[in-house]
Design an enzyme around this catalytic site. Structure first.
Site, PDB file in Angstrom:
ATOM      1  N   CYS A  35       5.374  -9.137 -10.488  1.00 40.91           N
ATOM      2  CA  CYS A  35       4.729  -9.995  -9.119  1.00 40.91           C
ATOM      3  C   CYS A  35       3.454  -9.811  -8.641  1.00 40.91           C
ATOM      4  O   CYS A  35       3.112 -10.493  -8.662  1.00 40.91           O
ATOM      5  CB  CYS A  35       5.661 -10.889  -8.445  1.00 40.91           C
ATOM      6  SG  CYS A  35       7.245 -10.778  -9.325  1.00 40.91           S
ATOM      7  N   ASP A  37       3.084  -7.117  -7.246  1.00 43.79           N
ATOM      8  CA  ASP A  37       3.108  -6.352  -5.576  1.00 43.79           C
ATOM      9  C   ASP A  37       3.667  -5.350  -5.322  1.00 43.79           C
ATOM     10  O   ASP A  37       5.367  -5.763  -5.875  1.00 43.79           O
ATOM     11  CB  ASP A  37       2.911  -7.301  -4.329  1.00 43.79           C
ATOM     12  CG  ASP A  37       2.204  -7.883  -4.401  1.00 43.79           C
ATOM     13  OD1 ASP A  37       0.573  -7.536  -3.498  1.00 43.79           O
ATOM     14  OD2 ASP A  37       2.115  -9.153  -4.411  1.00 43.79           O
ATOM     15  N   CYS A 104       3.147 -11.235   1.404  1.00 44.92           N
ATOM     16  CA  CYS A 104       2.251 -10.448   1.713  1.00 44.92           C
ATOM     17  C   CYS A 104       2.904  -9.162   2.773  1.00 44.92           C
ATOM     18  O   CYS A 104       2.690  -8.266   2.842  1.00 44.92           O
ATOM     19  CB  CYS A 104       1.078  -9.631   1.182  1.00 44.92           C
ATOM     20  SG  CYS A 104       0.379 -10.102  -0.604  1.00 44.92           S
TER      21      CYS A 104
END
Lengths: 128, 395
Positions: A35, A37, A104
């Site tokens: 993905c 991250d 995030c």
């Protein structure tokens, strides 16, 4: 209008607490490369206080900035406070993130939670 | 140093384009459909532009239809062929996995409407194989659409051969030539092209204008109704200044195409050679069959957006196929189509140099990409796992 706030760019350009703690008391890794991250957090804990914290991140600008800000928010704080760190607090401290980058900040919260869980697993007696 | 290395995204309008536009913004503002002299002068200029554009791709002026750009041209070409197919009971369209979304999303829409879409493999080198097109064509195929040059990895497709197969089988052939027109020679007859899409801002013209070439006899369906402009196939008052800019830009690009391509190709190869020195990196797409200005790399262990932001700080404008730059969780469909793993596709960098690039700039880019990649790998947990042996290198 820039992509990110000045705060985000500051933490992206000059990330705080980058690196590894070899004898960490708790380590947490979340996300996956598929993905795009991954965040890894290393905690040093003494007398129920987060005395040191370092991170490594594979991810976009906001992922790096979120990791950096999250470490700043818990460093020197009681473990009980670190437990309560929310993604919202991380995003707010960064003067906001674009909507599609909010994940995030979620990742940063989860990375710290995961490192604390690791700490409690190693030190069950400390578990509240 | 300030280096614009994202010419596949858009190009700087040329002085020739700007100069060609100005009179049509300042004095010659007439509507080409008006019958008085002011309007008729605009009409004449428009037809002159059409002739100049047609000449560059060896078409006739009445085969050129002005549009708002490449995406509109792609949409109109595909939907027109589908409409012809529908009436003849043919509902199969063949395309390629790495097409621009203007093509792929239009095909998705047709699939929901009962069409069958076959996407050809583009293989590791990012090039469609003619034999596979030959094998895929069936009696019910109403369109083949394959781009001339890919917008991300720059690979050139064997358009002439693909077109010849379509011609032999009696299937209309469309090509999205947005990245090629103005940069490489296009000859719609020799290349067996029935429809072609182009966009002015990719060859130093203004944004918001492009054209669709449709071979005489190919019946276009309207996307926009409401007027007799563009031979009744595209309503709306023509964007005369932009069209004048497009024609001037294309004429200039065509006049210096061979020299530009040779010089840029040499600089591209210098850039590729420099970036290949970075360990665990790989060039995306065929090294030889590619646009003269296109360089696209994957660097293992890092994510593309961070790389772009740091390069921007160092004065370099570039792009990436990472998910973070697309606003979705999926990395570039083009990189996935050539078989790159998700993890690696997130760490891609596209540099598309311009005609005015210099060796000094190329070396500056190489130096800075090397530094930033090394810096980002320095605190990447993925890179740590790779270098410690916990995970296997892919590149």
């Amino acid at each position: 209008m820039a992509l990110y706030s000045e705060k985000v760019m500051d933490h992206f350009r000059n990330p705080r607490n980058v690196g590894v703690i070899e004898d960490a008391d708790g380590v947490g890794e979340v996300g996956n490369a598929k993905c795009g991250d991954i965040m890894k957090m290393y905690l040093k804990i003494e007398d129920d206080v987060v005395t040191d914290v370092k991170f490594e991140t594979f991810g976009c600008g906001s992922a790096i900035a979120s990791s950096s800000m999250a470490t700043e928010l818990i460093k020197g704080k009681p473990v009980a406070d670190a437990m309560k760190l929310t993604n919202k607090a991380v995003a707010e401290a960064l003067d906001g993130l674009p909507a599609y980058k909010m994940h995030c900040s979620v990742l940063a919260e989860e990375a710290i939670q995961s490192a604390l869980e690791d700490y409690y697993e190693k030190h069950p007696e400390k578990k509240p | 140093m300030r280096i614009y290395a994202d010419n596949a995204a858009t190009t700087k309008p040329s002085r020739a384009a700007i100069n060609a536009m100005l009179p049509f913004l300042e004095e010659e503002y007439g509507n080409p459909s008006s019958l008085y002299a002011l309007g008729q002068r605009a009409k004449e200029a428009l037809e002159q532009a059409r002739e100049e554009i047609a000449a560059v791709i060896r078409a006739t002026p009445k085969e050129i239809f002005f549009t708002s750009g490449g995406s509109e041209a792609d949409n109109q070409a595909i939907l027109s062929a589908a409409e012809i197919g529908r009436k003849a009971g043919k509902r199969r369209i063949i395309s390629a996995a790495f097409e621009h979304h203007a093509v792929l999303h239009t095909l998705n829409r047709l699939e929901k409407d009962g069409f069958d879409v076959t996407l050809l493999d583009v293989h590791e080198n990012g090039v469609v194989r003619p034999a596979e097109l030959e094998a895929a064509i069936r009696g019910d195929t109403c369109l083949v659409t394959v781009m001339t040059a890919n917008n991300e990895i720059g690979t050139l497709q064997p358009i002439r051969e693909l077109g010849a197969i379509c011609k032999k089988r009696g299937v209309p052939f469309h090509t999205d030539a947005v990245q090629a027109v103005g940069h490489l020679p296009v000859d719609v007859d020799a290349d067996n092209i029935d429809m072609l899409s182009a966009s002015a801002h990719k060859f130093h013209g203004p944004k918001g204008v492009g054209f669709l070439y449709a071979r005489n006899g190919v019946r276009l369906s309207n996307l926009i109704e409401g007027g007799a402009q563009e031979r009744g196939k595209r309503a709306g008052t023509e964007n005369v200044p932009a069209i004048m800019g497009m024609a001037a830009a294309l004429k200039e690009s065509a006049s210096r195409m061979a020299e530009d391509a040779a010089r840029m190709g040499a600089l591209r190869d210098r850039l590729i050679a420099g970036l290949q020195e970075i360990p665990h990196s790989a060039l995306n797409g065929d090294a030889a069959k590619r646009l003269p200005g296109n360089v696209n790399f994957c660097f293992e262990g890092i994510e593309g957006e961070g790389l772009l932001l740091h390069l921007d700080d160092r004065g370099i404008c570039a792009s990436s196929g990472s998910a973070c730059t697309s606003g979705s969780l999926e990395p570039s469909h083009v990189l996935l189509a050539i078989g790159r793993a998700h993890d690696v596709a997130h760490g891609s960098l596209r540099l598309t140099i311009g005609e005015d690039a210099t060796e000094e700039e190329i070396d500056y880019i190489i130096r800075n990409v090397k530094e930033v990649v090394e810096y980002l790998r320095g605190f990447s947990p993925v890179w740590r796992d790779l270098t410690s042996g916990k995970a296997q290198f892919i590149l």
